[in-house]
Scaffold this motif. Structure first.
Motif, mmCIF file in Angstrom:
data_model
loop_
_atom_site.group_PDB
_atom_site.id
_atom_site.type_symbol
_atom_site.label_atom_id
_atom_site.label_comp_id
_atom_site.label_asym_id
_atom_site.label_seq_id
_atom_site.Cartn_x
_atom_site.Cartn_y
_atom_site.Cartn_z
ATOM 1 N N VAL A 41 9.592 -4.024 0.847
ATOM 2 C CA VAL A 41 9.059 -2.862 1.568
ATOM 3 C C VAL A 41 7.634 -2.544 1.115
ATOM 4 C CG1 VAL A 41 11.253 -1.816 2.257
ATOM 5 C CG2 VAL A 41 10.264 -1.233 0.048
ATOM 6 N N ILE A 42 7.314 -2.861 -0.130
ATOM 7 C CA ILE A 42 5.930 -2.698 -0.603
ATOM 8 C C ILE A 42 5.029 -3.662 0.160
ATOM 9 C CG2 ILE A 42 4.394 -3.017 -2.581
ATOM 10 C CD1 ILE A 42 6.816 -2.052 -4.342
ATOM 11 N N ASN A 43 5.471 -4.898 0.307
ATOM 12 C CA ASN A 43 4.694 -5.883 1.063
ATOM 13 C C ASN A 43 4.555 -5.476 2.525
ATOM 14 O OD1 ASN A 43 4.404 -7.385 -1.253
ATOM 15 N ND2 ASN A 43 6.053 -8.801 -0.761
ATOM 16 N N ALA A 44 5.575 -4.855 3.086
ATOM 17 C CA ALA A 44 5.501 -4.386 4.473
ATOM 18 C C ALA A 44 4.421 -3.319 4.622
ATOM 19 C CB ALA A 44 6.857 -3.856 4.937
ATOM 20 N N LEU A 45 4.295 -2.434 3.622
ATOM 21 C CA LEU A 45 3.218 -1.436 3.665
ATOM 22 C C LEU A 45 1.865 -2.131 3.602
ATOM 23 C CD1 LEU A 45 2.067 1.457 3.614
ATOM 24 C CD2 LEU A 45 2.228 1.339 1.117
ATOM 25 N N TYR A 46 1.704 -3.086 2.693
ATOM 26 C CA TYR A 46 0.432 -3.789 2.584
ATOM 27 C C TYR A 46 0.082 -4.504 3.883
ATOM 28 C CZ TYR A 46 0.765 -3.072 -2.499
ATOM 29 O OH TYR A 46 0.858 -2.535 -3.756
ATOM 30 N N GLU A 47 1.087 -5.082 4.538
ATOM 31 C CA GLU A 47 0.879 -5.755 5.823
ATOM 32 C C GLU A 47 0.383 -4.759 6.873
ATOM 33 O OE1 GLU A 47 4.291 -6.870 8.667
ATOM 34 O OE2 GLU A 47 3.912 -8.695 7.525
ATOM 35 N N CYS A 48 0.995 -3.596 6.910
ATOM 36 C CA CYS A 48 0.581 -2.562 7.855
ATOM 37 C C CYS A 48 -0.840 -2.099 7.555
ATOM 38 C CB CYS A 48 1.549 -1.374 7.802
ATOM 39 S SG CYS A 48 1.164 -0.067 8.988
ATOM 40 N N CYS A 49 -1.122 -1.863 6.286
ATOM 41 C CA CYS A 49 -2.450 -1.394 5.895
ATOM 42 C C CYS A 49 -3.519 -2.434 6.216
ATOM 43 C CB CYS A 49 -2.470 -1.046 4.414
ATOM 44 S SG CYS A 49 -1.440 0.376 4.002
ATOM 45 N N ASP A 50 -3.204 -3.705 5.986
ATOM 46 C CA ASP A 50 -4.144 -4.775 6.310
ATOM 47 C C ASP A 50 -4.446 -4.765 7.806
ATOM 48 O OD1 ASP A 50 -5.730 -7.063 5.537
ATOM 49 O OD2 ASP A 50 -4.185 -8.343 6.418
ATOM 50 N N LEU A 59 -2.955 -7.969 -2.112
ATOM 51 C CA LEU A 59 -2.559 -9.083 -1.241
ATOM 52 C C LEU A 59 -2.808 -10.424 -1.928
ATOM 53 C CD1 LEU A 59 -3.880 -7.747 2.185
ATOM 54 C CD2 LEU A 59 -1.483 -8.029 1.518
ATOM 55 N N ARG A 60 -3.935 -10.563 -2.622
ATOM 56 C CA ARG A 60 -4.213 -11.810 -3.361
ATOM 57 C C ARG A 60 -3.200 -12.014 -4.471
ATOM 58 N NH1 ARG A 60 -9.529 -10.049 -2.807
ATOM 59 N NH2 ARG A 60 -9.584 -9.315 -4.964
ATOM 60 N N GLN A 61 -2.850 -10.929 -5.179
ATOM 61 C CA GLN A 61 -1.862 -11.027 -6.248
ATOM 62 C C GLN A 61 -0.511 -11.469 -5.690
ATOM 63 O OE1 GLN A 61 -2.123 -7.068 -7.879
ATOM 64 N NE2 GLN A 61 -3.534 -7.708 -9.493
ATOM 65 N N GLU A 62 -0.142 -10.921 -4.561
ATOM 66 C CA GLU A 62 1.143 -11.269 -3.950
ATOM 67 C C GLU A 62 1.166 -12.741 -3.547
ATOM 68 O OE1 GLU A 62 4.903 -11.338 -2.683
ATOM 69 O OE2 GLU A 62 3.938 -9.810 -3.908
ATOM 70 N N LYS A 63 0.065 -13.238 -2.968
ATOM 71 C CA LYS A 63 0.013 -14.648 -2.578
ATOM 72 C C LYS A 63 0.098 -15.548 -3.803
ATOM 73 C CE LYS A 63 -2.461 -14.101 1.727
ATOM 74 N NZ LYS A 63 -3.741 -14.209 2.425
ATOM 75 N N GLY A 64 -0.505 -15.120 -4.904
ATOM 76 C CA GLY A 64 -0.459 -15.897 -6.142
ATOM 77 C C GLY A 64 0.919 -15.900 -6.778
ATOM 78 N N ALA A 65 1.710 -14.869 -6.503
ATOM 79 C CA ALA A 65 3.046 -14.753 -7.096
ATOM 80 C C ALA A 65 4.060 -15.633 -6.376
ATOM 81 C CB ALA A 65 3.510 -13.299 -7.070
#
Length: 78
Positions: A37-46, A71-77
């Motif tokens: 759900v955190i990633n979903a917020l980041y997707e919306c914000c992007d 977003l970069r941190q998430e892609k790296g994870a």
């Protein structure tokens, strides 16, 4: 729900921010259990910043530079 739907919310992306709070409450504030759900917020914000520009503002989203870092941190994870 698609990011474009939540961009139109008042304030933009607010439903996704609320979903984070709900998830954290249900999971004893274990952020790892709410990453989707955190990633979903980041997707919306992007999507919000892409549509309205980096000068746009909404209380539900981190500032554009912090969002891009997250977003970069998430892609790296992954």
């Amino acid at each position: 729900m698609a990011p474009k739907d939540d961009i139109e919310a008042k304030p933009p992306c607010h439903p996704r921010a609320c979903a984070i709070q709900d998830c954290l409450t249900k999971n004893n504030y274990n952020e790892a259990k709410c990453q989707n759900v955190i990633n979903a917020l980041y997707e919306c914000c992007d999507a919000f910043y892409k549509r309205y520009g980096e000068e746009a503002s909404t209380a539900s989203c981190p500032k554009p530079d912090l969002l891009q870092l997250k977003l970069r941190q998430e892609k790296g994870a992954k």
